[in-house]
Enzyme design. Structure first.
Site, PDB file in Angstrom:
ATOM      1  N   LYS A  35       0.917  -1.051  -0.142  1.00 34.08           N
ATOM      2  CA  LYS A  35       0.092   0.135   0.052  1.00 34.08           C
ATOM      3  C   LYS A  35       0.920   1.115   0.013  1.00 34.08           C
ATOM      4  O   LYS A  35       0.305   2.227  -0.272  1.00 34.08           O
ATOM      5  CB  LYS A  35      -1.088   0.024   1.001  1.00 34.08           C
ATOM      6  CG  LYS A  35      -0.304   0.338   2.604  1.00 34.08           C
ATOM      7  CD  LYS A  35      -1.367   0.255   3.688  1.00 34.08           C
ATOM      8  CE  LYS A  35      -0.649   0.233   4.809  1.00 34.08           C
ATOM      9  NZ  LYS A  35      -1.036   0.363   5.897  1.00 34.08           N
ATOM     10  N   CYS A  42      11.848  -1.057   6.395  1.00 32.95           N
ATOM     11  CA  CYS A  42      13.254  -1.136   6.257  1.00 32.95           C
ATOM     12  C   CYS A  42      13.896   0.050   5.121  1.00 32.95           C
ATOM     13  O   CYS A  42      14.591   0.731   5.660  1.00 32.95           O
ATOM     14  CB  CYS A  42      13.631  -2.617   5.671  1.00 32.95           C
ATOM     15  SG  CYS A  42      15.283  -2.634   5.306  1.00 32.95           S
ATOM     16  N   GLY A 269      10.125   1.518  21.156  1.00 33.31           N
ATOM     17  CA  GLY A 269       9.824   0.159  20.748  1.00 33.31           C
ATOM     18  C   GLY A 269       9.013   0.050  19.516  1.00 33.31           C
ATOM     19  O   GLY A 269       8.399   1.446  19.351  1.00 33.31           O
ATOM     20  N   ALA A 317      15.125  -6.967   9.801  1.00 33.56           N
ATOM     21  CA  ALA A 317      14.690  -7.067   8.478  1.00 33.56           C
ATOM     22  C   ALA A 317      15.245  -8.593   8.031  1.00 33.56           C
ATOM     23  O   ALA A 317      14.384  -9.313   7.356  1.00 33.56           O
ATOM     24  CB  ALA A 317      15.456  -6.146   7.396  1.00 33.56           C
ATOM     25  N   HIS A 440      46.227 -11.432   6.828  1.00 31.83           N
ATOM     26  CA  HIS A 440      47.074 -10.641   7.633  1.00 31.83           C
ATOM     27  C   HIS A 440      47.792  -9.485   6.914  1.00 31.83           C
ATOM     28  O   HIS A 440      48.021  -9.548   5.913  1.00 31.83           O
ATOM     29  CB  HIS A 440      48.478 -11.205   8.374  1.00 31.83           C
ATOM     30  CG  HIS A 440      49.231 -10.372   9.267  1.00 31.83           C
ATOM     31  ND1 HIS A 440      48.784  -9.944  10.302  1.00 31.83           N
ATOM     32  CD2 HIS A 440      50.469  -9.889   8.645  1.00 31.83           C
ATOM     33  CE1 HIS A 440      49.828  -9.000  10.789  1.00 31.83           C
ATOM     34  NE2 HIS A 440      50.908  -9.125   9.951  1.00 31.83           N
TER      35      HIS A 440
HETATM   36  C1  FAD Z   1      14.444   3.536  12.521  1.00 29.74           C
HETATM   37  C2  FAD Z   1      14.487   1.925  12.117  1.00 29.74           C
HETATM   38  C3  FAD Z   1      15.843   1.363  12.074  1.00 29.74           C
HETATM   39  C4  FAD Z   1      15.550   0.012  11.693  1.00 29.74           C
HETATM   40  N1  FAD Z   1      17.068  -0.292  11.358  1.00 29.74           N
HETATM   41  C5  FAD Z   1      17.238  -1.972  10.922  1.00 29.74           C
HETATM   42  C6  FAD Z   1      18.273  -2.245  10.715  1.00 29.74           C
HETATM   43  O1  FAD Z   1      19.245  -1.883  10.873  1.00 29.74           O
HETATM   44  N2  FAD Z   1      18.583  -3.442  10.678  1.00 29.74           N
HETATM   45  C7  FAD Z   1      17.382  -4.429  10.748  1.00 29.74           C
HETATM   46  O2  FAD Z   1      17.547  -5.570  10.458  1.00 29.74           O
HETATM   47  N3  FAD Z   1      16.120  -4.025  10.969  1.00 29.74           N
HETATM   48  C8  FAD Z   1      15.992  -2.589  11.235  1.00 29.74           C
HETATM   49  N4  FAD Z   1      14.943  -2.226  11.547  1.00 29.74           N
HETATM   50  C9  FAD Z   1      13.550  -3.220  11.484  1.00 29.74           C
HETATM   51  C10 FAD Z   1      13.101  -3.208  10.033  1.00 29.74           C
HETATM   52  O3  FAD Z   1      12.821  -2.468   9.369  1.00 29.74           O
HETATM   53  C11 FAD Z   1      12.097  -4.649  10.291  1.00 29.74           C
HETATM   54  O4  FAD Z   1      12.146  -5.514  11.080  1.00 29.74           O
HETATM   55  C12 FAD Z   1      11.640  -5.036   8.739  1.00 29.74           C
HETATM   56  O5  FAD Z   1      11.390  -3.858   7.976  1.00 29.74           O
HETATM   57  C13 FAD Z   1      10.378  -5.818   8.924  1.00 29.74           C
HETATM   58  O6  FAD Z   1      10.080  -6.353   7.764  1.00 29.74           O
HETATM   59  P1  FAD Z   1       8.572  -6.611   7.431  1.00 29.74           P
HETATM   60  O7  FAD Z   1       8.585  -7.438   6.057  1.00 29.74           O
HETATM   61  O8  FAD Z   1       8.190  -7.706   8.442  1.00 29.74           O
HETATM   62  O9  FAD Z   1       7.883  -5.610   7.555  1.00 29.74           O
HETATM   63  P2  FAD Z   1       7.662  -4.131   7.010  1.00 29.74           P
HETATM   64  O10 FAD Z   1       9.158  -3.680   6.440  1.00 29.74           O
HETATM   65  O11 FAD Z   1       7.185  -3.002   7.920  1.00 29.74           O
HETATM   66  O12 FAD Z   1       6.941  -4.109   5.653  1.00 29.74           O
HETATM   67  C14 FAD Z   1       5.479  -4.267   5.797  1.00 29.74           C
HETATM   68  C15 FAD Z   1       4.876  -3.548   4.449  1.00 29.74           C
HETATM   69  O13 FAD Z   1       3.607  -4.035   4.549  1.00 29.74           O
HETATM   70  C16 FAD Z   1       2.820  -2.843   4.056  1.00 29.74           C
HETATM   71  N5  FAD Z   1       1.417  -3.187   4.571  1.00 29.74           N
HETATM   72  C17 FAD Z   1       0.831  -3.307   5.759  1.00 29.74           C
HETATM   73  N6  FAD Z   1      -0.533  -3.491   5.521  1.00 29.74           N
HETATM   74  C18 FAD Z   1      -0.692  -3.296   4.399  1.00 29.74           C
HETATM   75  C19 FAD Z   1      -2.051  -3.904   3.665  1.00 29.74           C
HETATM   76  N7  FAD Z   1      -3.146  -4.159   4.435  1.00 29.74           N
HETATM   77  N8  FAD Z   1      -2.027  -3.997   2.313  1.00 29.74           N
HETATM   78  C20 FAD Z   1      -0.971  -3.698   1.631  1.00 29.74           C
HETATM   79  N9  FAD Z   1       0.347  -3.469   2.314  1.00 29.74           N
HETATM   80  C21 FAD Z   1       0.193  -3.532   3.606  1.00 29.74           C
HETATM   81  C22 FAD Z   1       3.284  -1.717   4.660  1.00 29.74           C
HETATM   82  O14 FAD Z   1       3.076  -0.499   3.916  1.00 29.74           O
HETATM   83  C23 FAD Z   1       4.875  -2.249   4.710  1.00 29.74           C
HETATM   84  O15 FAD Z   1       5.453  -1.341   3.508  1.00 29.74           O
HETATM   85  C24 FAD Z   1      14.575  -0.739  11.789  1.00 29.74           C
HETATM   86  C25 FAD Z   1      13.443  -0.259  11.975  1.00 29.74           C
HETATM   87  C26 FAD Z   1      13.278   1.286  12.390  1.00 29.74           C
HETATM   88  C27 FAD Z   1      11.939   1.621  12.530  1.00 29.74           C
END
Ligand code: FAD
Length: 453
Positions: A35, A42, A269, A317, A440
């Site tokens: 969306k 990420c 968090g 991620a 090294h």
């Molecule tokens: C400031 C910050 C820094 C971070 N740094 C790191 C890092 O350095 N290393 C690391 O490993 N992790 C990091 N993270 C965590 C990482 O971003 C998340 O763990 C990761 O993005 C989770 O992936 P995901 O696929 O579960 O969800 P997300 O990346 O959150 O993706 C979910 C997607 O689903 C979409 N969505 C939701 N509902 C719907 C719907 N009904 N219809 C269509 N689309 C929808 C959203 O728009 C979103 O794009 C960080 C997070 C933050 C906030």
């Protein structure tokens, strides 16, 4: 028109993308619905923009070392709009990369909102409100997570979460960061390195509570050296946007602490995005910690999977990606991948970085494991000396002569943890590791003394 897919994925973050790519590679018909932006939190609000910013502030901070290396440069200064441009550029590259992965893999994509209406049907609606019902053999929830808010604290122009602060186009002269865990200390590092007056307010008695105490102590010392004020055991009571500043009130050691700053950032968090009405209608089990899944990443409803932050746990991620690989392996009946939370490395991208895989000393001791802890310091490594990397160390935890965990604090810890993650996940013995030949001179040679004993 109704279409039949092998898999419909809702959410185009790291979890959704990995599942889409892998299942499409096995010739499955896959649709992914997003969306917002491809790459998810990420790419747009998490890993990527923060690391682009932190690389700018690190280069700026490292300029101070140059004089000791005999390099004199004219006065350095900060061009904050250019730093933001770098952030935006890297986010764009990452989002385009995500899209290219999907196109190359032959995944079908739809931009809009997905809603699961049964174990085999998804309603897709685009931004104009036009909707259609799609059918699938399997459905995957990869909705991600959202920032956790504190009761009574309202967001405003000057009070934001990480989502909002990433859109700030000026460098604040002062900022209060509520929360001294990973995201909080990463932003503290960035702003402090660029010269802002940073204050961290943390309710617990230490920062980075999940990581090794000694590593967190070194980071605390370095943050203080950068000028960051750290108030631990401090409970936030109120945070008000006056229009020209923020005023914070907190309790510390039974006394009132009043502070003011240009901006405030809430890093308290994240919580899984639980569309509870939708989950309840489908009978999908969840707790407030996340959607419940089994070892195949399947929910209690057959054919509906959930991966990534939406399942709670450590929100990273690469964890989302690994969960997606396991689910994809099951959907394609190849069962190529395994998921073990213990093998997921985690990194705090502060300066110095803290990186860990597997057990910390504290956790091993709490579980009653007989362990041996071996430490190796950056100060004994010639490359760390030549590059003026400062303090740092690796702590390795052995149980029955096998490496079960390691934590690194210091420059390049994020890169150094990668081979140790391989060692821990393969349960390598000290004898096997003692035959690991390290080039090294390199920083990696800090590992040599850990495994030779
Ligand atoms: C400031 C910050 C820094 C971070 N740094 C790191 C890092 O350095 N290393 C690391 O490993 N992790 C990091 N993270 C965590 C990482 O971003 C998340 O763990 C990761 O993005 C989770 O992936 P995901 O696929 O579960 O969800 P997300 O990346 O959150 O993706 C979910 C997607 O689903 C979409 N969505 C939701 N509902 C719907 C719907 N009904 N219809 C269509 N689309 C929808 C959203 O728009 C979103 O794009 C960080 C997070 C933050 C906030």
């Amino acid at each position: 028109m109704s279409e039949k897919y092998d898999l419909i994925i809702i959410g185009g973050g790291p979890g959704g993308l990995a599942a889409a790519e892998l299942t499409a590679a096995k010739k499955k018909r896959v649709l992914i619905i997003e969306k917002d932006g491809w790459g998810g939190t990420c790419t747009h609000r998490g890993c990527i923009p923060t690391k682009a910013l932190l690389s700018c502030s690190k280069h700026y901070a490292d300029l101070k070392k140059l004089k000791r290396m005999g390099i004199n440069i004219a006065e350095a200064s900060i061009d904050f709009p250019a730093i933001k441009k770098h952030q935006q550029q890297i986010v764009k590259v990452s989002a385009l990369g995500a899209q290219k992965i999907l196109t190359d893999a032959g995944v079908e994509t739809k931009q809009g909102t997905g809603e699961i209406i049964s174990s085999s049907k998804v309603r897709f609606a685009d931004s104009s409100g036009k909707s259609e019902i799609l059918s699938a053999q399997n459905i995957m929830i990869a909705w991600g997570s959202v920032p956790q808010m504190l009761p009574g604290i309202n967001l405003s122009d000057r009070v934001s979460t990480s989502d909002g602060i990433l859109n700030l186009n000026l460098l604040p002269s002062s900022i209060i960061i509520v929360g001294g865990s990973v995201i909080g200390v990463e932003f503290a590092t960035f702003f402090a390195e660029l010269g802002a007056k940073v204050t961290i307010v943390e309710i617990l008695d230490r920062i980075i509570p999940l990581e090794d105490q000694e590593c967190a102590d070194l980071l605390r010392q370095e943050l203080i050296r950068m000028g960051v004020a750290i108030h631990t055991s401090t409970k936030l009571e109120s945070l008000k946007d006056t229009g020209s500043s923020v005023v914070m009130s907190a309790q510390k050691d039974g006394k009132q602490l009043e502070l003011s700053a240009d901006y405030a950032l809430l890093c308290t968090g994240r919580k899984p995005l639980l569309n509870t009405d939708e989950l309840d209608k489908l009978g999908i089990e969840y707790t407030k910690a996340g959607i419940k899944i089994d070892s195949k990443m399947m929910t209690n409803v057959a054919g509906i999977y959930a991966v990534g932050d939406v399942t709670g746990g450590i929100m990273l991620a690469h964890r989302a990606t690994q969960q997606a690989k396991v689910a994809a392996g099951f959907i394609c009946q190849t069962n190529d991948f395994i998921y073990d939370e213990n093998f997921i490395p985690s990194v705090v991208y502060s300066h110095p970085q803290i990186a860990r895989v597997g057990y910390t000393q504290k956790r091993a001791e709490a579980e009653g494991l007989s362990i041996e802890v071996v430490k190796s310091n950056y100060s004994a490594n010639i490359i760390a000396r030549a590059e003026l990397l400062g303090q740092g160390f690796v702590k390795a935890i052995f149980h029955q002569d096998r490496l079960i965990g390691a934590t690194i604090v210091g420059d390049d810890a994020a890169e150094l943890i990668a081979p140790l993650a391989l060692a821990v996940s393969n349960e390598l013995t000290r004898k096997q590791l003692s035959n690991w030949v390290l080039p090294h001179p390199t920083l990696s040679e800090i590992f040599a003394s850990l495994f030779n004993g």
